[in-house]
Design a protein around this motif. Structure first.
Motif, short mmCIF file in Angstrom:
data_model
loop_
_atom_site.label_atom_id
_atom_site.label_comp_id
_atom_site.label_asym_id
_atom_site.label_seq_id
_atom_site.Cartn_x
_atom_site.Cartn_y
_atom_site.Cartn_z
N TYR A 1 65.26 38.16 5.16
CA TYR A 1 64.33 39.32 5.25
C TYR A 1 63.04 38.75 6.22
CZ TYR A 1 66.91 41.97 2.14
OH TYR A 1 67.98 42.62 1.48
N ALA A 2 62.54 37.42 5.59
CA ALA A 2 61.31 37.02 6.33
C ALA A 2 61.38 36.08 7.61
CB ALA A 2 60.40 36.33 5.14
N ARG B 1 59.99 41.33 -4.86
CA ARG B 1 59.95 39.57 -5.29
C ARG B 1 59.67 38.94 -3.83
NH1 ARG B 1 65.39 39.76 -9.14
NH2 ARG B 1 64.37 40.46 -10.92
N LEU B 2 60.15 39.49 -2.87
CA LEU B 2 60.20 38.77 -1.42
C LEU B 2 58.61 38.83 -1.19
CD1 LEU B 2 61.15 38.15 1.35
CD2 LEU B 2 61.17 40.44 2.00
N ARG B 3 57.80 39.91 -1.23
CA ARG B 3 56.35 39.83 -1.31
C ARG B 3 55.78 38.65 -1.96
NH1 ARG B 3 51.87 40.03 -3.45
NH2 ARG B 3 52.78 40.40 -5.36
N GLN B 4 56.23 38.57 -3.16
CA GLN B 4 55.59 37.34 -4.17
C GLN B 4 55.89 35.92 -3.55
OE1 GLN B 4 57.43 38.69 -7.81
NE2 GLN B 4 55.73 39.81 -8.52
N ARG B 5 57.07 35.89 -2.94
CA ARG B 5 57.58 34.61 -2.39
C ARG B 5 56.97 34.11 -1.02
NH1 ARG B 5 63.73 36.05 -4.50
NH2 ARG B 5 62.99 35.58 -6.74
N ILE B 6 56.59 35.28 -0.33
CA ILE B 6 55.80 34.98 1.01
C ILE B 6 54.35 34.71 0.68
CG2 ILE B 6 55.00 36.05 2.95
CD1 ILE B 6 57.41 37.94 3.17
N GLU B 7 54.06 35.27 -0.40
CA GLU B 7 52.64 35.01 -0.72
C GLU B 7 52.76 33.46 -1.16
OE1 GLU B 7 49.01 36.74 -3.68
OE2 GLU B 7 51.12 37.26 -4.17
N GLU C 1 41.89 34.83 3.46
CA GLU C 1 42.64 35.49 2.42
C GLU C 1 44.19 35.41 2.93
OE1 GLU C 1 41.58 36.59 -0.38
OE2 GLU C 1 39.33 36.34 -0.23
N ASN C 2 44.99 35.55 1.68
CA ASN C 2 46.37 35.57 1.82
C ASN C 2 46.80 36.94 2.32
OD1 ASN C 2 49.18 35.36 1.33
ND2 ASN C 2 48.95 33.74 -0.18
N PRO C 3 47.62 37.03 3.44
CA PRO C 3 47.80 38.50 4.15
C PRO C 3 48.95 39.03 2.98
CG PRO C 3 48.94 36.80 5.33
CD PRO C 3 47.87 35.93 4.49
N ALA C 4 49.65 38.00 2.44
CA ALA C 4 50.58 38.68 1.50
C ALA C 4 50.27 39.09 0.09
CB ALA C 4 52.02 37.75 1.35
N ARG C 5 48.99 38.94 -0.19
CA ARG C 5 48.52 39.25 -1.57
C ARG C 5 48.51 40.81 -1.84
NH1 ARG C 5 44.00 39.38 1.39
NH2 ARG C 5 42.32 41.01 0.78
N TRP C 6 48.98 41.19 -2.86
CA TRP C 6 49.07 42.60 -3.31
C TRP C 6 47.57 43.46 -3.65
CZ3 TRP C 6 52.15 46.49 -2.70
CH2 TRP C 6 52.28 47.51 -3.29
#
Length: 438
Positions: free
Chosen positions: A149-150, A184-190, A205-210
């Motif tokens: 996906y990424a 889970r994908l978002r967490q792994r990209i982060e 800042e991390n652009p993948a943070r929630w």
């Protein structure tokens, strides 16, 4: 000193009144409210409304008022920010420009060390995380989701160029339909971008943070995701299924039979070695390194489970109990294939196959753990906490935590004997087998 003289520095923005250095504390920095908070020597902590935080220093250098960014907590601590602020003052008093020097140093570093692409950063992050993965399957899941996906979207982009819009381009297409995967994908990209930041390849800042970022642009996964449990064998078909399984030959079938008797995870069974087994005392001890919760797990073995193990062939060079053809560990697919073939054989015989009673999907090996849990809840008086211990689940509340200070081995032995009796189609209470010592 007067403004404009060579090397003159003046801290700007400090509150009126007596001068005081080191006004902030590390505890305050963690919970500071929105606004600008002065520390001394021109150093400020800026807290945005979205709780994003960063350090900056106000300086007057050669008559010109400047602001120097010093990074953001927690990567840059209060002590580190103070140290850098004092160093900036020292350089300015020597007639140097700390802001321009820092830019020059960064450019020199960038030219000497190429900023990696996201795909390259994935490899760097995976290498760092290698000791943390609980199993080979866990590592493959990371690679699979990122690679599928990424990487096709941002794989060739430098990590310092990736922003929140890039992350959204990856997540939006699957956020509603594959919510758990997307989460889970978002967490792994982060995690990959966090590695890149710590390694010095990106800032900010991390652009993948929630929190205070993607949470404002995507629906909450908890509100849109419907838990999709692994298809479980129906309790009404358990004994029929187990009888047909016992008729099948091969190590994969025996591994599935042992998995059913112990309610263990597939990876725990497939990775099982003879060194973990105490046949004389009917005990299987799974080391913490092979458990999902990273905690040693003792499994009481019923008479049927012990007989199954004693009748197994042993490989000359492999210590795996359920070994593959060449002596290595059985694959997850080989065990799943047995269950799939049993389902298809039942359909060819005119039946519906072995289906989950709710989703009507074919049952899978991991679903047998749910079947066991349903049996405990619906057909026995064993406490649910005892079943959770048997399944090696995470403690969910203080009551279970107190209950699980011991692993209740003797009580679980009785419960697993009753479970084995249920699978065999026996009625009434099953008396557990007493194992000797030696």
């Amino acid at each position: 000193m007067a403004d404009g003289s060579q090397g003159t520095v003046r801290c700007g923005g400090k509150p009126k009144g007596p001068h005081q250095k080191n006004r902030l504390s590390a505890v305050f920095v963690k919970s500071a409210p929105p606004g600008r908070h002065f520390d001394g020597n021109g150093l400020f902590l800026l807290v945005e409304k979205n709780k994003a935080r960063r350090w900056y220093q106000r300086l007057t250098i050669h008559g010109r008022r400047r602001e120097a960014g010093l990074g953001a907590p927690p990567v840059v601590t209060l002590a580190q920010a103070r140290e850098q602020a004092i160093e900036n003052l020292r350089l300015a008093r020597e007639g140097r420009d700390p802001i321009e020097e820092r830019k020059a140093n960064k450019e020199a570093l960038t030219s000497a060390r190429r900023t990696p692409t996201f795909a390259e950063a994935v490899e760097g992050c995976m290498e760092k995380k290698a000791p943390e993965f609980t199993s080979e399957k866990h590592e493959k899941q990371w690679r699979s989701t990122l690679g599928r996906y990424a990487v096709p979207v941002i794989g060739k982009r430098r990590v310092d160029e990736i922003d929140a819009n890039d992350i959204l381009a990856i997540l939006k297409p699957i956020w509603m339909d594959k919510t758990e995967t997307a989460k889970r994908l978002r967490q792994r990209i982060e995690a990959v971008l966090r590695w890149a930041t710590v390694a010095g390849y990106r800032e900010g800042e991390n652009p993948a943070r929630w929190k205070d970022n993607l949470a404002e642009r995507l629906p909450s996964p908890n509100k849109i995701a419907k838990t999709r449990h692994q298809p479980a064998l129906s309790l009404s078909e358990a004994s029929v299924w187990f009888a047909k399984l016992k008729e099948r030959e091969g190590n994969s079938a025996r591994a599935l039979e042992f998995l059913a008797l112990t309610a263990a995870r597939s990876g725990e069974v497939r990775g099982m070695t003879w060194a973990e087994v105490d046949l004389a005392n009917g005990l299987w001890t799974v080391p913490a390194s092979r458990m999902k919760m990273n905690r040693e797990h003792r499994v009481p073995l019923t008479e049927g489970a012990v007989t199954l193990l004693r009748d197994l062939p042993r490989h000359k060079t492999s210590d795996f109990v359920f070994f593959a053809q060449q002596g290595g560990k059985l694959s997850d697919m080989s065990v799943s294939a047995v269950m799939k073939r049993m389902h298809e054989a039942e359909k060819r015989a005119g039946g519906e196959g072995f289906l989950d009673r709710t989703s009507q999907r074919p049952a899978v090996p991991h679903g047998l753990r749910s079947t066991f849990r349903d049996w405990v809840a619906e057909q026995t008086s064993y406490p649910g906490e005892l079943a959770e211990i048997a399944l090696a689940h995470k403690v969910s509340n203080s009551v279970e935590a107190a209950y699980r200070r011991g692993d209740q081995l003797d009580k679980r032995r009785q419960m697993m004997a009753a479970w084995a009796g249920f699978l065999l189609g026996e009625s009434g209470k099953v008396v557990p087998v007493e194992f000797g010592h030696g």
